[in-house]
Structure formats: C-alpha cells, structure tokens
Design an enzyme around this catalytic site. Structure first.
Site, PDB file in Angstrom:
ATOM      1  N   GLU A  48      -7.101  10.501  10.093  1.00 32.29           N
ATOM      2  CA  GLU A  48      -6.540  11.136   8.916  1.00 32.29           C
ATOM      3  C   GLU A  48      -6.701  10.165   7.748  1.00 32.29           C
ATOM      4  OE1 GLU A  48      -4.756   9.302  10.992  1.00 32.29           O
ATOM      5  OE2 GLU A  48      -4.015   7.903   9.475  1.00 32.29           O
ATOM      6  N   SER A  99      -3.737  -6.855  -0.098  1.00 33.01           N
ATOM      7  CA  SER A  99      -4.238  -5.979   0.971  1.00 33.01           C
ATOM      8  C   SER A  99      -5.590  -5.339   0.680  1.00 33.01           C
ATOM      9  CB  SER A  99      -3.201  -4.888   1.267  1.00 33.01           C
ATOM     10  OG  SER A  99      -2.848  -4.191   0.086  1.00 33.01           O
ATOM     11  N   LYS A 101      -7.669  -2.434   6.235  1.00 35.31           N
ATOM     12  CA  LYS A 101      -7.725  -1.306   7.171  1.00 35.31           C
ATOM     13  C   LYS A 101      -8.831  -1.461   8.209  1.00 35.31           C
ATOM     14  CE  LYS A 101      -4.925   2.102   5.211  1.00 35.31           C
ATOM     15  NZ  LYS A 101      -4.783   1.829   3.754  1.00 35.31           N
TER      16      LYS A 101
HETATM   17  C1  LIG Z   1      -3.667   1.940   3.003  1.00 36.28           C
HETATM   18  C2  LIG Z   1      -3.392   0.748   2.166  1.00 36.28           C
HETATM   19  C3  LIG Z   1      -2.099   0.175   2.091  1.00 36.28           C
HETATM   20  C4  LIG Z   1      -0.891   0.757   2.765  1.00 36.28           C
HETATM   21  O1  LIG Z   1      -0.954   0.819   4.156  1.00 36.28           O
HETATM   22  P1  LIG Z   1      -0.130  -0.168   5.078  1.00 36.28           P
HETATM   23  O2  LIG Z   1      -0.319   0.401   6.432  1.00 36.28           O
HETATM   24  O3  LIG Z   1       1.296  -0.143   4.621  1.00 36.28           O
HETATM   25  O4  LIG Z   1      -0.715  -1.523   4.923  1.00 36.28           O
HETATM   26  C5  LIG Z   1      -1.931  -0.972   1.340  1.00 36.28           C
HETATM   27  N1  LIG Z   1      -2.959  -1.519   0.667  1.00 36.28           N
HETATM   28  C6  LIG Z   1      -4.198  -1.004   0.707  1.00 36.28           C
HETATM   29  C7  LIG Z   1      -5.289  -1.660  -0.063  1.00 36.28           C
HETATM   30  C8  LIG Z   1      -4.466   0.151   1.458  1.00 36.28           C
HETATM   31  O5  LIG Z   1      -5.706   0.667   1.483  1.00 36.28           O
END
Ligand SMILES: *Cc1c(COP(=O)(O)O)cnc(C)c1O
Length: 400
Positions: free
Chosen positions: A112, A382, A90
């Site tokens: 948000e 992610s 993010k």
């Molecule tokens: C917020 C988040 C997501 C989901 O958001 P995307 O916009 O679909 O990437 C996925 N993994 C993590 C670790 C997050 O914090």
C-alpha cells in the site's frame, strides 16, 4: 520451519493480531519464516551485502554546523537516511521484506502507499529481485503524487487506484488486506511501517534498527559520547523506532517522537494521535491495537498533514508502549513550522529535507536553543525533499 520459537505479539498492552480468521494462517506462516531467517546467516549476509552495495549504507552522520550556530545551543547532527537509495529510510524495510518473500517462495508482492514513497521503495526492490509488484493507492493520493505513480510504473509495478472511503492511505491498506485474503497462497504483503498485525511491527523495526546501530557508532566516533537527545518524526513510526531501538537501554538518552500537528490541535486538522486526547485513544486499526484517532463511536477520524507520510490515524504499537513507560516522549510540529524548518535546513545546510523529516528538524531547533553548547542532538533525517517541491512551492505561494 524447524524452530518452535514464537515472538511476543505485544508491546505491553499494545499490538496483537486483530484480523479476520482467513489471515491468521498467513500471519503464522510469516512469523515462522521471519523467526527462521532472522537467525539465518546466509539471509543476513545477503541483506547486509545489498544494504551496502545497493542501498548505499552506512548512511553518513552529518554535523550541521550552521544550523547549530543559528540555534545557539546543542550541537545538531543529522542521520542521513535521505541519502539511502530511492531517497528515504523506507528501502531498508522494503529490501528486508522482499528478500524474505523470495525465500518464502512468494512471487507476487502487494503493497500500500500514501504519498508513494513506500510504493516506490517496494517497486524498486521488486525490480531488483525480479518479483511482481502491485501497489494499492487511493485515487486522491494518485492525483496529489503523480510523479511517484509514474516512478512506480517505470519500475515495472502495477498501480491500482482505490476509490473507496476517503481514497487515501487507510483505504489503500484496506484494499491490500482484501487482496491478501484472496491470494494468500502466492502473495506476500509488504507493509510499509512499524504497524499492522503482529509480526509486522517487530519485523519492520528489526529491518530499520540499522539506523540506530550506525548512528551510535558514528556519534561515538565523532564525539566520544552518546547524544543527549534523539529526535525523529513519527508517521506509522518506522524511522523513529529504527533510530530509537539501539538507544532504549541507554536511559540518559532522551527519545523524542514528533507527530504531524497539521493546522493545530484546535482545528482538528492533524495526525497527532498522542497530543489530542479528544480524538486520540486506544483502539484497533488495520489489525493492531494502539493509539488511534477516532470519533466517539470508534470510527476512524480523517487526518491532515502537509506531509503525506505522517498523515495516518494510527501510530505503531511499540511507540504507544514506550510512551506509557515514559521512555520516549512525543510532541508535534505544525505544518507551518515544518515548512519553516524545510527552508531553514535548505539554506543553512544545503539539504532539502522531506516534509516529514522537517517536523523533526522543527522540534530540534526549538530544543537545541534551550540546551547547553556541549550537549548533542541527533535528528533522523528520514528522507529527501525533492518529492515535496510541488507542495512546498504551493504552500509558499510560489507556484510559478
Ligand atoms: C513514510 C515516511 C515517513 C513516515 O513513516 P514512518 O514509518 O513513521 O517512518 C517519514 N519520513 C519519510 C521521508 C517517509 O517517506
């Protein structure tokens, strides 16, 4: 802004700008600024510099030897967004947008957040760049994610609780939009995923595409070939589009997005916009025409996932388009499968994955087993799982 160029507001039939008229000038100003700075060498240099010295990029591509052995098929590599500063992908988008806001002369940032990850990333970059930060968060989420609320406050952000609707992410977005309409002259809305009205889906994708660009270079260096398959979890879709984008034209590379299957399609407790055709179909949410979970009257359905980051009723419009083109494919993993994957990766690789990312790991373990040993999967990891300890321990019945 000097340039007259416009970006396409749509991905096939999806995307667009379904907003109140009061917001149209703000979106037009944002698009013009983005088009300008996208091609501005100084802006791009500052972004690249901070991505390296502050975020810690490039993030590594790790070969998961023991997970590969356990699955008995394709080689599994992990793109380590969990090692980016503040613990997830993010920050890439938050940094890019905050730099843009600063160039636009906006001193006040609103954002948000659901689980708090985007709120933390926004508060982080606002501290770095000396910007005021207000984060809207549903009060149900504030109670569930108390440590992230404290983190945002320590970083100097104001967290505003939202009491309307289900008191979760979609209500927080509603409040952020309301704030923006009221304070549009000095306020920048820092949106957290590849969602919302144009130009956000394009802009957020562009700030996240560094993931795929690095991953391509890294896998070529490690294996001398492109991967057979790329797997990423899909909430709004930013980490997935970030890793997919660089590979869209490499047609032999399969792209797989994994939605939150919750407790299963029959239960109705999920966030699988594509998989459950009873409730997932085209509609408008938060300014964007895309696949949305809704009832027969078009009212937004409540969603469920063990991972707060995947718990949203709409999916980014570019994913809907890639799916329609059959260029990307989408599946889901259920809560219990994500929980198993979380434990598996922790024990076999010494990495606690975010519960969101665990959905992608779950799919990778299923897929790898059916693929030949000389094939390659890259999973976008992610984020890191420290934020999910409470949820995981509760789910495993090990609270003490
Ligand atoms: C917020 C988040 C997501 C989901 O958001 P995307 O916009 O679909 O990437 C996925 N993994 C993590 C670790 C997050 O914090």
């Amino acid at each position: 802004m000097a340039k007259e160029k416009k970006l396409s507001p749509k991905f096939g039939a999806y995307g667009g700008q379904f907003v109140p008229e009061t917001l149209v000038p703000a979106l037009t100003e944002l698009e013009a600024a983005y088009i300008h700075y996208r091609d501005d060498a100084e802006f791009q240099e500052e972004f690249a510099q901070l991505m390296s010295t502050y975020v810690g990029r490039p993030t590594p591509l790790t070969y998961a030897a023991r997970l590969t052995e356990e699955c008995g098929g394709a080689k599994i590599y992990l793109k380590r967004e969990d090692l980016a500063h503040s613990g997830a992908h993010k920050i890439n988008n938050a940094l890019g947008q905050a730099l843009l806001a600063k160039r636009m002369g906006k001193k006040r940032i609103i954002a948000e957040t659901g689980a708090g990850q985007h709120g933390v990333a926004s508060a982080t970059v606002c501290a770095l760049l000396g910007l005021d930060c207000v984060v809207y968060m549903g009060t149900v989420d504030m109670a569930r994610q108390a440590p992230n609320v404290q983190r945002m406050k320590l970083l100097g952000a104001e967290v505003r609780g939202v009491e309307s609707g289900s008191k979760t992410l979609k209500d927080a977005v509603n409040e952020a939009i309301r704030d923006w309409v009221t304070n549009v002259s000095d306020t920048y809305y820092l949106l957290g995923s590849a969602l919302g009205p144009h130009p956000y889906p394009t802009m957020v994708r562009d700030f996240q595409k560094v993931i795929g660009r690095e991953a391509k270079e890294q896998i070529l260096a490690a294996e001398g070939q492109l991967p057979d398959t790329i797997i990423a979890c899909v909430g709004g879709g930013s980490n997935a589009i970030g890793i997919f984008h660089e590979f869209v034209d490499d047609e032999h590379v399969a792209l797989i997005g994994v939605e939150a299957g919750g407790t299963g399609m029959e239960s109705g407790q999920h966030a699988a916009r594509f998989a459950d055709s009873k409730v997932g179909r085209p509609g408008v949410l938060h300014g964007c025409y895309t696949f949305v979970l809704q009832d027969d009257d078009g009212q937004i359905a409540l969603t469920h996932s063990i991972s707060a980051g995947l718990d949203y009723a709409a999916i980014g419009p570019e994913h809907t388009h890639l799916r329609e083109l059959e260029r990307a494919h989408y599946t889901y993993a259920k809560d219990d499968e994500a929980l198993d994957a979380f434990q598996l990766l922790s024990r076999l690789e010494g990495i606690l994955p975010a519960l969101e990312s665990s959905h992608a790991i779950a799919e990778a373990t299923k897929k790898a087993a059916k693929m030949p040993k000389d094939s390659i999967i890259v999973v976008n990891l992610s984020g890191r799982g420290d934020k999910d300890l409470d949820t995981v321990l509760k789910a495993l019945g090990r609270e003490n």
